[in-house]
Motif scaffolding. Structure first.
Motif, PDB file in Angstrom:
ATOM      1  N   SER A 124      -2.939  -4.721  11.576  1.00 56.61           N
ATOM      2  CA  SER A 124      -2.260  -3.711  12.388  1.00 56.61           C
ATOM      3  C   SER A 124      -2.213  -2.366  11.660  1.00 56.61           C
ATOM      4  O   SER A 124      -2.557  -1.321  12.222  1.00 56.61           O
ATOM      5  N   ARG A 125      -1.798  -2.382  10.399  1.00 52.65           N
ATOM      6  CA  ARG A 125      -1.545  -1.136   9.662  1.00 52.65           C
ATOM      7  C   ARG A 125      -2.816  -0.332   9.422  1.00 52.65           C
ATOM      8  O   ARG A 125      -2.741   0.885   9.164  1.00 52.65           O
ATOM      9  N   VAL A 126      -3.982  -0.979   9.555  1.00 47.97           N
ATOM     10  CA  VAL A 126      -5.226  -0.222   9.389  1.00 47.97           C
ATOM     11  C   VAL A 126      -5.226   0.995  10.323  1.00 47.97           C
ATOM     12  O   VAL A 126      -5.726   2.073   9.956  1.00 47.97           O
ATOM     13  N   GLY A 170      16.323  -5.022   2.088  1.00 45.29           N
ATOM     14  CA  GLY A 170      16.276  -3.779   1.334  1.00 45.29           C
ATOM     15  C   GLY A 170      15.074  -2.946   1.764  1.00 45.29           C
ATOM     16  O   GLY A 170      14.093  -3.472   2.318  1.00 45.29           O
ATOM     17  N   HIS A 171      15.202  -1.670   1.582  1.00 47.23           N
ATOM     18  CA  HIS A 171      14.114  -0.767   1.982  1.00 47.23           C
ATOM     19  C   HIS A 171      14.311   0.572   1.300  1.00 47.23           C
ATOM     20  O   HIS A 171      15.443   1.013   1.112  1.00 47.23           O
ATOM     21  N   ARG A 172      13.220   1.219   0.936  1.00 45.86           N
ATOM     22  CA  ARG A 172      13.313   2.522   0.297  1.00 45.86           C
ATOM     23  C   ARG A 172      13.886   3.579   1.246  1.00 45.86           C
ATOM     24  O   ARG A 172      14.587   4.504   0.809  1.00 45.86           O
ATOM     25  N   PRO A 214      14.686  -0.926  12.524  1.00 42.59           N
ATOM     26  CA  PRO A 214      14.613  -1.129  13.987  1.00 42.59           C
ATOM     27  C   PRO A 214      13.564  -2.164  14.376  1.00 42.59           C
ATOM     28  O   PRO A 214      13.684  -2.838  15.391  1.00 42.59           O
ATOM     29  N   ARG A 215      12.537  -2.321  13.526  1.00 42.85           N
ATOM     30  CA  ARG A 215      11.506  -3.317  13.837  1.00 42.85           C
ATOM     31  C   ARG A 215      12.059  -4.726  13.626  1.00 42.85           C
ATOM     32  O   ARG A 215      11.707  -5.657  14.352  1.00 42.85           O
ATOM     33  N   ALA A 216      12.964  -4.874  12.644  1.00 45.99           N
ATOM     34  CA  ALA A 216      13.591  -6.186  12.415  1.00 45.99           C
ATOM     35  C   ALA A 216      14.499  -6.537  13.591  1.00 45.99           C
ATOM     36  O   ALA A 216      14.629  -7.701  13.966  1.00 45.99           O
ATOM     37  N   LEU A 233       6.554  -6.521  -3.147  1.00 41.68           N
ATOM     38  CA  LEU A 233       7.564  -5.512  -2.817  1.00 41.68           C
ATOM     39  C   LEU A 233       7.211  -4.797  -1.515  1.00 41.68           C
ATOM     40  O   LEU A 233       8.007  -4.025  -0.972  1.00 41.68           O
ATOM     41  N   HIS A 234       6.005  -5.024  -1.021  1.00 42.50           N
ATOM     42  CA  HIS A 234       5.551  -4.339   0.206  1.00 42.50           C
ATOM     43  C   HIS A 234       5.180  -5.410   1.231  1.00 42.50           C
ATOM     44  O   HIS A 234       5.985  -6.303   1.514  1.00 42.50           O
ATOM     45  N   GLY A 235       3.962  -5.385   1.765  1.00 43.81           N
ATOM     46  CA  GLY A 235       3.611  -6.299   2.866  1.00 43.81           C
ATOM     47  C   GLY A 235       3.638  -7.767   2.482  1.00 43.81           C
ATOM     48  O   GLY A 235       3.865  -8.632   3.346  1.00 43.81           O
ATOM     49  N   ILE A 272      -2.386 -10.160   8.506  1.00 47.81           N
ATOM     50  CA  ILE A 272      -2.096  -9.726   9.885  1.00 47.81           C
ATOM     51  C   ILE A 272      -1.400  -8.358   9.873  1.00 47.81           C
ATOM     52  O   ILE A 272      -1.658  -7.500  10.715  1.00 47.81           O
ATOM     53  N   PHE A 273      -0.535  -8.172   8.909  1.00 48.06           N
ATOM     54  CA  PHE A 273       0.124  -6.864   8.736  1.00 48.06           C
ATOM     55  C   PHE A 273      -0.988  -5.808   8.538  1.00 48.06           C
ATOM     56  O   PHE A 273      -1.003  -4.752   9.191  1.00 48.06           O
ATOM     57  N   ALA A 274      -1.941  -6.122   7.663  1.00 50.80           N
ATOM     58  CA  ALA A 274      -3.044  -5.180   7.392  1.00 50.80           C
ATOM     59  C   ALA A 274      -3.878  -4.923   8.644  1.00 50.80           C
ATOM     60  O   ALA A 274      -4.310  -3.794   8.897  1.00 50.80           O
ATOM     61  N   ASN A 303      14.433  -5.898   6.522  1.00 52.74           N
ATOM     62  CA  ASN A 303      13.331  -4.993   6.847  1.00 52.74           C
ATOM     63  C   ASN A 303      12.363  -5.717   7.787  1.00 52.74           C
ATOM     64  O   ASN A 303      12.596  -6.865   8.175  1.00 52.74           O
ATOM     65  N   VAL A 304      11.248  -5.067   8.101  1.00 52.93           N
ATOM     66  CA  VAL A 304      10.322  -5.596   9.112  1.00 52.93           C
ATOM     67  C   VAL A 304       9.809  -6.983   8.750  1.00 52.93           C
ATOM     68  O   VAL A 304       9.477  -7.792   9.624  1.00 52.93           O
ATOM     69  N   ASP A 305       9.722  -7.272   7.440  1.00 50.92           N
ATOM     70  CA  ASP A 305       9.124  -8.536   7.018  1.00 50.92           C
ATOM     71  C   ASP A 305      10.031  -9.744   7.237  1.00 50.92           C
ATOM     72  O   ASP A 305       9.548 -10.880   7.193  1.00 50.92           O
ATOM     73  N   ASP A 309       2.418   1.753  11.982  1.00 52.12           N
ATOM     74  CA  ASP A 309       2.576   2.921  11.101  1.00 52.12           C
ATOM     75  C   ASP A 309       3.996   2.986  10.563  1.00 52.12           C
ATOM     76  O   ASP A 309       4.931   2.484  11.200  1.00 52.12           O
ATOM     77  N   HIS A 310       4.140   3.593   9.403  1.00 47.93           N
ATOM     78  CA  HIS A 310       5.488   3.753   8.852  1.00 47.93           C
ATOM     79  C   HIS A 310       5.502   4.815   7.762  1.00 47.93           C
ATOM     80  O   HIS A 310       5.773   4.532   6.591  1.00 47.93           O
ATOM     81  N   GLY A 311       5.226   6.056   8.175  1.00 46.51           N
ATOM     82  CA  GLY A 311       5.314   7.161   7.215  1.00 46.51           C
ATOM     83  C   GLY A 311       4.471   6.915   5.978  1.00 46.51           C
ATOM     84  O   GLY A 311       3.457   6.223   6.013  1.00 46.51           O
ATOM     85  N   LEU A 312       4.918   7.482   4.860  1.00 53.30           N
ATOM     86  CA  LEU A 312       4.134   7.368   3.627  1.00 53.30           C
ATOM     87  C   LEU A 312       4.568   6.162   2.799  1.00 53.30           C
ATOM     88  O   LEU A 312       4.964   6.278   1.642  1.00 53.30           O
ATOM     89  N   ASN A 313       4.500   4.987   3.451  1.00 50.81           N
ATOM     90  CA  ASN A 313       4.729   3.737   2.715  1.00 50.81           C
ATOM     91  C   ASN A 313       3.657   3.614   1.626  1.00 50.81           C
ATOM     92  O   ASN A 313       2.639   4.320   1.651  1.00 50.81           O
ATOM     93  N   ALA A 314       3.836   2.669   0.712  1.00 50.50           N
ATOM     94  CA  ALA A 314       2.963   2.608  -0.474  1.00 50.50           C
ATOM     95  C   ALA A 314       1.484   2.432  -0.122  1.00 50.50           C
ATOM     96  O   ALA A 314       0.613   3.089  -0.713  1.00 50.50           O
TER      97      ALA A 314
END
Ligand SMILES: CC(=O)SCCNC(=O)CCNC(=O)[C@H](O)C(C)(C)COP(=O)(O)OP(=O)(O)OC[C@H]1O[C@@H](n2cnc3c(N)ncnc32)[C@H](O)[C@@H]1OP(=O)(O)O
Ligand SMILES: O=C([O-])CC(=O)C(=O)O
Length: 377
Positions: free
Chosen positions: A338-340, A263-265, A272-274, A223-225, A334-336, A312-314, A188-193
């Protein structure tokens, strides 16, 4: 009505959420009150998703019951297997394949006709989606290589079972624990895109599968996952160039290139994940080949000192997954996977007090054009 235009909705507050807290200046991430460092070290993905969906960490009995219920959902219906096979035969791009798979799963979901806001039905759908996505993704990844899919095992954790289905052999403890931790970090990460996209879709009272399908599409972008795949492709490009990584990155920036994984919005400091993933990348390097970690560190130091950009995390998930032998083009799926958990948690939370999401644009076009019939234009 405010006339202030916020390009990219930067900083715009649109919801209240008890799911994740991010302090972008301190580099802090919290899921429902628990620090990401503690969760990454101590909690499994199953516990983390339970926490996100149910609001508290499960006790042993709750975890056992919920894990059994998830495990029971790992198998795919024949029709989903057929879709996966067709997508693999067509050599579909993995995130596009996953988007189609999620959509297909809705055709076989016993709760497909439930009211879209029915929380109990959504939690059942959530379990099915979370349990079945890894099975479908592993089958897709194998079948496109001409290998048979491997059936899920009931005795393995969510993370270990995925690696088992992907590789056809049980992962050792280091691989299983590293992968489980990566899933916890991405949950999870707040209201990411992509989360916002799921919320926009479901705010119309579209069903959960529609929201998750939208979110998969949104996550796929570079720009995202999609950046985790780009990072590894960049590291390989640096390696193949034979150049010093420092010279390579200086040159890339001179040519106006964006460096994926930086970079990150929200974060103004290292994600912290990185931080956690860089330790994992290093540990895997120490047991094998240090070059991917060392190259990553060189790029991180240069971008930090010269451009004030932090990973960033990526960034470090890329070299971590690479050293685990995971195919580069399934890093974003794989990101998806988890993020589901986070997407669904936000949709369920939103349905407690839903309102259609509908911002507006400032009109800057003409208003008084004279209409000319087509044969006179
Ligand atoms: C899971 C995730 O989604 S994490 C993000 C994954 N995405 C990436 O890693 C892609 C690379 N990063 C980026 O493109 C951006 O940092 C984003 C998209 C993550 C954030 O974008 P925004 O908040 O809109 O920041 P924006 O794009 O305005 O960048 C601000 C400045 O930093 C620079 N910048 C930001 N990221 C980078 C980068 N990775 N490489 C080089 N310069 C960068 C921009 O060029 C811009 O400089 P300018 O003001 O001189 O034009
Ligand atoms: O929060 C964001 O904008 C992107 C991100 O790091 C994530 O989705 O994990």
């Amino acid at each position: 009505m405010t006339e202030e235009l916020k390009k990219g909705l930067e900083g715009v507050l649109v919801a209240e959420s008890a799911l994740s807290f991010i302090d972008g200046d301190e580099g802090e991430l919290i899921y429902r009150g628990y620090s990401i460092d503690d969760l990454a070290r101590e909690a499994s993905y199953e516990e983390t998703v339970y926490l996100l969906w149910h609001g508290h960490l499960p006790d042993e009995a709750e975890l056992a019951e919920y894990t059994d219920a998830m495990v029971a959902e790992r198998e795919l219906a024949d029709g989903v297997h057929e879709t996966v096979t067709r997508l693999a035969e067509a050599d579909e791009e993995p995130m596009a394949a996953l988007r189609t798979i999620v959509s297909t799963l809705s055709a076989y979901d016993p709760d497909a006709d439930a009211d879209p806001t029915d929380e109990a039905a959504n939690l059942r759908k959530a379990r099915r989606l979370t349990a079945k996505i890894p099975t479908a993704l592993a089958a897709f990844a194998r079948q496109r290589e001409g290998d048979d899919p491997v059936a899920p095992r009931e005795d393995l954790s969510h993370a270990a079972n995925f690696l088992y289905m992907l590789n056809g052999e049980e992962p050792d403890d280091v691989l299983a624990e590293t992968f489980d931790m990566a899933l916890v970090l991405h949950a999870d990460h707040g209201l990411n895109a992509s989360t916002f996209s799921a919320m926009v879709t479901c705010s119309t009272l579209a069903d959960l599968h529609s929201g998750v399908t939208s979110a998969v599409g949104t996550l796929s972008g570079s720009l995202h996952g999609g950046a985790n795949q780009d990072v590894m492709e960049m590291l390989k490009e640096v390696d193949d160039s034979g150049k010093d990584p420092l010279d390579w990155v200086v040159d890339a920036l001179d040519r106006g290139r964006r460096v994926p994984g930086f970079g990150h919005r929200v974060y103004n400091v290292k994600d912290p994940r990185a931080r956690i993933l860089s330790e994992k990348s290093k540990a895997l390097g120490e047991a094998g080949e240090m070059k991917w970690y060392e190259m990553s560190r060189t790029i991180e130091e240069y971008l930090g000192e010269q451009k004030g950009l932090a990973p960033n995390v990526d960034f470090y998930s890329a070299s971590t997954y690479y050293q685990m032998g995971i195919p580069i083009d399934i890093y974003t799926p794989i990101f998806a996977m988890s993020r589901v958990g986070g997407w669904i948690a936000h949709v369920i939370e939103m349905f407690e007090d839903n309102r259609l999401i509908r911002p507006r644009a400032r009109y800057v076009g003409p208003k008084d054009e004279e209409f000319v019939p087509v044969d006179e234009r």
